[in-house]
Design a protein around this motif. Sequence first.
Motif, PDB file in Angstrom:
ATOM      1  N   GLY A 192       0.724  -1.323   0.051  1.00  0.00           N
ATOM      2  CA  GLY A 192      -0.005   0.014  -0.003  1.00  0.00           C
ATOM      3  C   GLY A 192       0.941   1.420   0.017  1.00  0.00           C
ATOM      4  N   PHE A 193       1.990   1.319   1.019  1.00  0.00           N
ATOM      5  CA  PHE A 193       2.636   2.427   0.980  1.00  0.00           C
ATOM      6  C   PHE A 193       3.626   2.646  -0.387  1.00  0.00           C
ATOM      7  N   GLY A 194       3.942   1.731  -0.769  1.00  0.00           N
ATOM      8  CA  GLY A 194       4.786   1.470  -2.133  1.00  0.00           C
ATOM      9  C   GLY A 194       3.859   2.073  -3.113  1.00  0.00           C
ATOM     10  N   CYS A 195       2.955   1.693  -3.417  1.00  0.00           N
ATOM     11  CA  CYS A 195       1.940   2.210  -4.521  1.00  0.00           C
ATOM     12  C   CYS A 195       1.619   3.658  -4.255  1.00  0.00           C
ATOM     13  N   ALA A 196       1.338   4.129  -2.909  1.00  0.00           N
ATOM     14  CA  ALA A 196       0.964   5.479  -2.830  1.00  0.00           C
ATOM     15  C   ALA A 196       2.342   6.375  -2.995  1.00  0.00           C
ATOM     16  N   ALA A 197       3.395   5.918  -2.665  1.00  0.00           N
ATOM     17  CA  ALA A 197       4.595   6.575  -3.078  1.00  0.00           C
ATOM     18  C   ALA A 197       4.921   6.897  -4.710  1.00  0.00           C
ATOM     19  N   VAL A 198       4.690   5.808  -5.385  1.00  0.00           N
ATOM     20  CA  VAL A 198       4.589   5.826  -6.827  1.00  0.00           C
ATOM     21  C   VAL A 198       3.601   7.223  -7.347  1.00  0.00           C
ATOM     22  N   VAL A 199       2.572   6.989  -7.053  1.00  0.00           N
ATOM     23  CA  VAL A 199       1.261   8.027  -7.326  1.00  0.00           C
ATOM     24  C   VAL A 199       1.723   9.255  -7.059  1.00  0.00           C
ATOM     25  N   PHE A 200       1.968   9.635  -5.870  1.00  0.00           N
ATOM     26  CA  PHE A 200       2.250  10.932  -5.278  1.00  0.00           C
ATOM     27  C   PHE A 200       3.493  11.476  -5.920  1.00  0.00           C
ATOM     28  N   TRP A 201       4.616  10.635  -6.305  1.00  0.00           N
ATOM     29  CA  TRP A 201       5.715  11.118  -7.217  1.00  0.00           C
ATOM     30  C   TRP A 201       5.143  11.502  -8.482  1.00  0.00           C
TER      31      TRP A 201
END
Length: 409
Positions: A192-201
């Motif tokens: 979950g955190f990994g996917c969110a990091a990609v989207v926010f980047w």
Amino acid sequence: MSSGARVPVREDESTARELRGTLALLGTATAVGSMGLAAGGTAGPLLAVQMTGTNAAAGVPVALNLAGSAVGALLISRLAALGRRGQGLALGFATGALGAAVVVVAAAAWSFGLVLAGSMLLGCANAAVFLSRYAAVVAVPPHRRGRALGRVLFATSVGAVISPMLLGPGGSLAAGIGLAQPTGAYLVAVAGFGCAAVVFWALAGRLAAGRTEPGAGRGLALAIRDPKTLPAIITLAVTNFAMVGVMTVAPVQLGAHGNGLEMVGLVVALHVVCMFGPSLVTGYLADRFHPIVVIVAGGVLLLAGGAVGMFAGEHGAVVMTVHLLLIGLGWNGGMVGGSALLSATAPVRLRTHLEGIGEAAMNVAAVAAAPLAGAVSVLTGYAGLSICFGVSAAAGLTLSCRRARVRGS
């Protein structure tokens, strides 16, 4: 002349569509990231008790998780002040994913010390989840700030509700590969955190905030002590102190009465629904009336939740559920009301710094609450713990509202 008048209309419509698209992506990314929240708040105490054999250890990983969140909030808000809000949020989520992975490795090695180190890194993602609400505020007119906050917090509820409900399936997955069952929540957090990091980047360009003007930091201490800003920060800190204090021990209390991870996850999920679900309504009320009205309602609900919690041990899961629903609703009132009050009173040139300080204050208060909750529960039982934190919340929010009213904020 008429054709010329249509151009700004089309531009306004285009801007509005772009804003709606940005808010939708922001909400989606936050919802995905919030799926990892149960790792630190719910699975952490369970893993600590399982590894150490004592309830007194339940609050230790939570405390370090919150300490990491406080540090992460300051770093993310610093990047926001430099015009890099999206990158700061992405970095927070990525650090949290790393922390979750460290806890998984620690559980495999049965190293409690390494669990604590991973818990602190995990906290950076928690800070990113909650600071994302301010990314929406800067894009809307002042009279819609409460609703913008509410939209993002409501989106957060999607992942945050799913997260504890995955405790059971995640625990089965973890057990299947030879890990302690609570570790399953950390496996979910990595994804979950990994996917969110990609989207926010990817959203970094749309979420850029204006740079803080030179010398703004020198006035930060004065801004914190400003009579209009301080009540908002007190509200955020007191609200989180009460909620975290109760929720540090609540999963252990549920488990002690014979409830499996599935039941624990369901009750916590209902609690989380009440934490975030009403945000659209409370955000509207903060705009329509005044943030103080929402804060007062939150204080009343937190006190009521504490009173109901006194009887949870005698009557089992039903009363425990009502108790945690009231705590969740009270937290929502304090969180939305306090955030709206901070957005309305913070000086524009210091707003991003004060967002981080407000978030850090929440986590510092919770750092104190988590280990205190473990100790109080051992000394007084869950009933004493519940009423203690309920009364503390009501008293603190009353003080905050009185200060805000006296100063005319």
